[in-house]
Enzyme design. Sequence first.
Site: not given
Length: 299
Positions: A54-55, A84, A105, A133
Amino acid sequence: MTQLHHFLSVRQIADQQLLKDLFAAAEKFQKEPEQNNSLHGKVLASLFYEPSTRTRFSFESAMLRLGGQYISMQNAVQDSSAKKGESLEDTIRVVCGYADCIVLRHPENGAAQRAAKVSSVPIINAGDGAGEHPTQALLDLYTMQKELGGVDNLTIALVGDCLHSRTIHSLVQLLTLYEGVTLYLVSPPQLRLPKEYLGNFREISDLKEVLPVADVVYMTRMQKERFSVKEEYERLKDSYAFGANELEQLKKTAIVMDPLPRVHTVSSDIDHDKRAAYFRQAHNGLFVRMALLEYLLLS
Ligand code: NCD
């Protein structure tokens, strides 16, 4: 209030004015869905070090619907130079040269703050570990306002993993801006809200206690990926199943919310009931994120 450059935490929102402005803009996008070109020529980078449906999609769709474009890294742990050994800071220093805004995120608390320190473009926190959030809290409040006409004086139960759920951590703080809210935090004793999050609430363990009085039941899954002892997750994951029996005890005017994904929370048996608001809630995320992108990129 002063214009925000980054959106990292709901702590940056000191009063209701910004919420009112964002929700009014979101409402307009929802009512008049025709293409708008306000962000033409702008590029959003979505940089996701944790899974998302969703986000990420709602931010990317929001950008497209505003006439902008996006570049996207959906599995940055594997696919970015983090693999890396590049630091988050260096990645951000580079990506901010390619984009006008970064939605991030990341599994670590405070990652968005770290990114903001080195970024020349707005950083939006799309979830930092078990931290916050904040854009989810915006769409949660927008949903309550749309469904119930306002947030003041509601009785709200936030249910599930209060310890790890970043959606609860952000929502609990924003709810302090409203008048007369009666707030219940319903969780097993081991999963109570961390002390750093302030608010006026009652902590209980039994969901049944609040069903007859709640206007909003906000379910959250046990955050499996945050448990250090897997057996503990297995023991607790089914603590708050919500099905037809629970629904029967709810007021006719109440709503059931869930930031989704629903995992051992709400049964699909109740999806047909008009009080099941979680898919409308997810849809609202699009309009709220359109409003937020315009606010950060145009103001
Ligand atoms: C939430 C998250 O990522 O914190 N998902 C979402 O954005 N709707 C909730 C969750 O994963 O439980």
